[in-house]
Design a protein around this motif. Structure first.
Motif, mmCIF file in Angstrom:
data_model
loop_
_atom_site.group_PDB
_atom_site.id
_atom_site.type_symbol
_atom_site.label_atom_id
_atom_site.label_comp_id
_atom_site.label_asym_id
_atom_site.label_seq_id
_atom_site.Cartn_x
_atom_site.Cartn_y
_atom_site.Cartn_z
ATOM 1 N N MET A 44 0.848 -1.180 0.000
ATOM 2 C CA MET A 44 0.000 0.000 0.000
ATOM 3 C C MET A 44 0.890 1.238 0.000
ATOM 4 N N SER A 45 0.718 2.087 -0.969
ATOM 5 C CA SER A 45 1.529 3.292 -1.097
ATOM 6 C C SER A 45 1.081 4.352 -0.098
ATOM 7 N N THR A 46 2.039 5.041 0.507
ATOM 8 C CA THR A 46 1.706 6.099 1.455
ATOM 9 C C THR A 46 1.637 7.459 0.775
ATOM 10 N N PHE A 47 1.900 7.528 -0.528
ATOM 11 C CA PHE A 47 1.909 8.800 -1.238
ATOM 12 C C PHE A 47 0.760 8.888 -2.234
ATOM 13 N N ARG A 48 -0.449 8.699 -1.773
ATOM 14 C CA ARG A 48 -1.634 8.856 -2.611
ATOM 15 C C ARG A 48 -2.016 10.321 -2.591
ATOM 16 N N ILE A 49 -2.329 10.887 -3.744
ATOM 17 C CA ILE A 49 -2.695 12.304 -3.803
ATOM 18 C C ILE A 49 -4.076 12.524 -3.203
ATOM 19 N N GLY A 50 -5.110 11.978 -3.782
ATOM 20 C CA GLY A 50 -6.449 12.208 -3.286
ATOM 21 C C GLY A 50 -7.176 10.926 -2.950
ATOM 22 N N LYS A 51 -6.584 9.799 -3.279
ATOM 23 C CA LYS A 51 -7.235 8.503 -3.089
ATOM 24 C C LYS A 51 -7.194 8.091 -1.627
ATOM 25 N N ARG A 52 -8.362 7.699 -1.137
ATOM 26 C CA ARG A 52 -8.465 7.237 0.252
ATOM 27 C C ARG A 52 -8.845 5.764 0.232
ATOM 28 N N THR A 53 -8.163 4.979 1.027
ATOM 29 C CA THR A 53 -8.471 3.556 1.125
ATOM 30 C C THR A 53 -9.032 3.282 2.511
ATOM 31 N N SER A 54 -9.802 2.209 2.623
ATOM 32 C CA SER A 54 -10.370 1.864 3.927
ATOM 33 C C SER A 54 -10.353 0.349 4.123
ATOM 34 N N PHE A 55 -10.389 -0.050 5.385
ATOM 35 C CA PHE A 55 -10.449 -1.465 5.738
ATOM 36 C C PHE A 55 -11.083 -1.596 7.120
ATOM 37 N N ASP A 56 -11.656 -2.755 7.387
ATOM 38 C CA ASP A 56 -12.277 -3.032 8.685
ATOM 39 C C ASP A 56 -11.311 -3.802 9.566
ATOM 40 N N VAL A 57 -11.415 -3.553 10.867
ATOM 41 C CA VAL A 57 -10.550 -4.214 11.838
ATOM 42 C C VAL A 57 -11.326 -4.389 13.143
ATOM 43 N N PRO A 58 -11.170 -5.532 13.827
ATOM 44 C CA PRO A 58 -11.803 -5.687 15.145
ATOM 45 C C PRO A 58 -11.151 -4.746 16.157
ATOM 46 N N CYS A 59 -11.934 -4.337 17.162
ATOM 47 C CA CYS A 59 -11.395 -3.429 18.176
ATOM 48 C C CYS A 59 -12.087 -3.655 19.512
ATOM 49 N N THR A 60 -11.500 -3.091 20.546
ATOM 50 C CA THR A 60 -12.073 -3.106 21.887
ATOM 51 C C THR A 60 -12.389 -1.673 22.279
ATOM 52 N N VAL A 61 -13.614 -1.449 22.768
ATOM 53 C CA VAL A 61 -14.042 -0.127 23.227
ATOM 54 C C VAL A 61 -14.177 -0.189 24.742
ATOM 55 N N GLU A 62 -13.541 0.750 25.431
ATOM 56 C CA GLU A 62 -13.634 0.822 26.894
ATOM 57 C C GLU A 62 -14.139 2.206 27.278
ATOM 58 N N ILE A 63 -15.229 2.230 28.051
ATOM 59 C CA ILE A 63 -15.779 3.488 28.551
ATOM 60 C C ILE A 63 -15.909 3.357 30.058
ATOM 61 N N GLU A 64 -15.448 4.380 30.778
ATOM 62 C CA GLU A 64 -15.559 4.368 32.239
ATOM 63 C C GLU A 64 -15.957 5.750 32.732
ATOM 64 N N GLN A 65 -16.893 5.772 33.682
ATOM 65 C CA GLN A 65 -17.311 7.028 34.302
ATOM 66 C C GLN A 65 -17.428 6.788 35.810
ATOM 67 N N THR A 66 -16.377 7.173 36.523
ATOM 68 C CA THR A 66 -16.355 7.030 37.976
ATOM 69 C C THR A 66 -15.881 8.343 38.574
ATOM 70 N N SER A 67 -15.804 8.385 39.897
ATOM 71 C CA SER A 67 -15.319 9.604 40.547
ATOM 72 C C SER A 67 -13.823 9.800 40.297
ATOM 73 N N GLU A 68 -13.104 8.741 39.924
ATOM 74 C CA GLU A 68 -11.681 8.838 39.649
ATOM 75 C C GLU A 68 -11.370 9.158 38.192
ATOM 76 N N THR A 69 -12.233 8.731 37.277
ATOM 77 C CA THR A 69 -11.906 8.889 35.859
ATOM 78 C C THR A 69 -13.159 8.963 34.987
ATOM 79 N N LEU A 70 -13.018 9.650 33.886
ATOM 80 C CA LEU A 70 -14.030 9.686 32.838
ATOM 81 C C LEU A 70 -13.267 9.561 31.528
#
Length: 101
Positions: free
Chosen positions: A1-27
């Protein structure tokens, strides 16, 4: 995959993990992509069916799929220029007491 594309955008899907926390210590909300995927200036990541709410005192960790859209060369240049412009706005903030010497 070339990193020097002028206007062309490529896409792909990938699995991921989403973590959300809302406590008195962190948001926070974090997305961790599976694999060794580097996200650069102008790249976009869209998480499909991502949770948007967690009650106070709770932490939520879920598995989802994300679509990564790689930026073209013009998108990368634009993202870097906008970053520099926003950084220079921070330079305009004054921390003086307001008195002229």
């Amino acid at each position: 995959m070339s990193t020097f594309r002028i206007g062309k955008r490529t896409s792909f899907d990938v699995p991921c993990t989403v973590e959300i926390e809302q406590t008195s210590e962190t948001l926070h909300a974090h997305v961790i992509l599976d694999g060794d995927i580097e996200i650069g200036p102008g790249d976009e990541v869209m998480v499909h069916d991502a949770p948007t709410h967690v009650d106070f005192g709770e932490r939520l960790v879920v598995r989802r799929t994300a679509t990564v859209v790689r930026a073209g060369l013009l998108d990368k240049i634009r993202a870097r220029l906008e970053g520099y412009r926003e950084l220079t706005e921070l330079y305009e903030v004054s921390f003086s007491d307001g008195r002229v010497s």
